[in-house]
Design a protein around this motif. Sequence first.
Motif, short mmCIF file in Angstrom:
data_model
loop_
_atom_site.label_atom_id
_atom_site.label_comp_id
_atom_site.label_asym_id
_atom_site.label_seq_id
_atom_site.Cartn_x
_atom_site.Cartn_y
_atom_site.Cartn_z
N LEU A 270 -63.82 -12.93 -8.44
CA LEU A 270 -63.95 -14.28 -9.16
C LEU A 270 -62.57 -14.29 -10.12
N VAL A 271 -62.30 -13.19 -10.80
CA VAL A 271 -61.21 -13.32 -11.96
C VAL A 271 -59.73 -13.47 -10.86
N SER A 272 -59.84 -12.32 -10.12
CA SER A 272 -58.45 -12.42 -9.32
C SER A 272 -58.32 -13.77 -8.57
N GLY A 273 -59.35 -14.24 -7.77
CA GLY A 273 -59.17 -15.43 -7.08
C GLY A 273 -58.89 -16.57 -7.95
N THR A 274 -59.48 -16.64 -9.05
CA THR A 274 -59.30 -17.90 -10.02
C THR A 274 -57.88 -17.62 -10.38
N HIS A 275 -57.17 -16.56 -10.75
CA HIS A 275 -55.96 -16.38 -11.23
C HIS A 275 -55.02 -16.69 -10.11
N ASP A 276 -55.24 -16.53 -8.70
CA ASP A 276 -54.30 -16.81 -7.69
C ASP A 276 -54.68 -18.15 -7.29
N GLY A 277 -55.28 -19.10 -7.98
CA GLY A 277 -55.53 -20.37 -7.40
C GLY A 277 -56.22 -20.62 -6.14
#
Length: 425
Positions: free
Chosen positions: A247-254
Amino acid sequence: MLLTGATGCATGGAGGPGAKQLAAGPSAALTGKVTIWSWDVAAKAMQRLGTVFEQAHPGTTVEVVDIGYDNAYDKITVGLGAGSGLPDILTVEGGRLPTYLGNFPNGLVDLTSRAESLKSQYAEATWRTVTDAKGRVRGLPWDSGPCALFYRRDHFQQAGIDPATLATWDDYLTAGAALKQATGRKLLIMDSKQDTLFAQLLQQQGQSWFTDGKVAVATPAAERALTLMKQLVDRDLVDFENGWDGLVSGTHDGKAATTPTAAWWDGTLTAEMADLSGKFGVVPLPAFTPGGTRTSNSGGSTLCVTAQSGNPETAWGFLSFLLADKANQVSMMQHEGLFPAYLPALDDPYFQQPAPYYAGQPAMKLFADLVRSIPTVERTPDDAKAGDIVTTAVNQVLHNGADPGTVLRSAARQIATATGRQTVS
């Protein structure tokens, strides 16, 4: 793990003499040591304010042990079952507390004599979490999880969509299709194995797994929630990721333009995605019907005094110092991102301030305004058991295309069999 202060009789399991109670009046002076189990930023907050407590109460010592989240509940369960090995104070997430109260009715101190006068200082939904089936107060709420919709300003601007127009979930679906066409972005990220959105959508409608003691996962509200989730998947608006890190990495990557979640997400955004400052905004959750409820709850935690405590008076003193004090609650929001369950804290000017991270929007004011309207839902000792069955049902719909109504009716029968409860007719 046997810690200093983790002494006393084995009152955790069934067959004990009854829940230990605090005397009606406070002791003359707080002294001695209290030991606390917690993790992550919660542990850091208590370590920081524990020093302040010690200075205010000479002769006291606060020891905070960060036991880590991954094994925390295994350790707590073992200690409650054995009636030994626990510290004076436990951190317990609100969603897990009812199960412990049901399985270990004598494991935590009855705080009613001291805490009952604080009831009006907490939202009804939050207070319900720390109250057992007999109406006794078994902990104090710490942080709460009022929900709203975090969104990427740049993605919405690129698609020409005003997030303020997302009044209903139907609006959200429509916007998702337009946003995907304009930007190529999905609408939200879901956990590929352990969904949490369904419970959030159900509470938004004023319901949990049980209603009046009966299994309530095959209700119209439940079917509306799961049908919405299936529509999101069927329209290819969901990016599935694994766990919290995904969730965190996916959010950061847009990978997705919105995150329907709780106020505590702010701490993750500002700490782990500082490079995206100015690109996020927040609006209330879309409603299921025009004019309907536009928030819910996800997460939140409590502090409880264990029946094994050798120093319950000082333990209560620290609880009330930490959780029923406006300045301390605001301090923990500022430093650790713990959104206060204590309502007086929400009147502090801090919550009115424009937030640079949200392009000047006073984002925390939105959550402060929403927290009082979180629907109150029923909590039972069987919540965890029901939740496991529901997770399997939700996965069948999201990943195998199963019919929501059919799957929920099957889940309701399974829960009824597992718990011995009737189903809502």
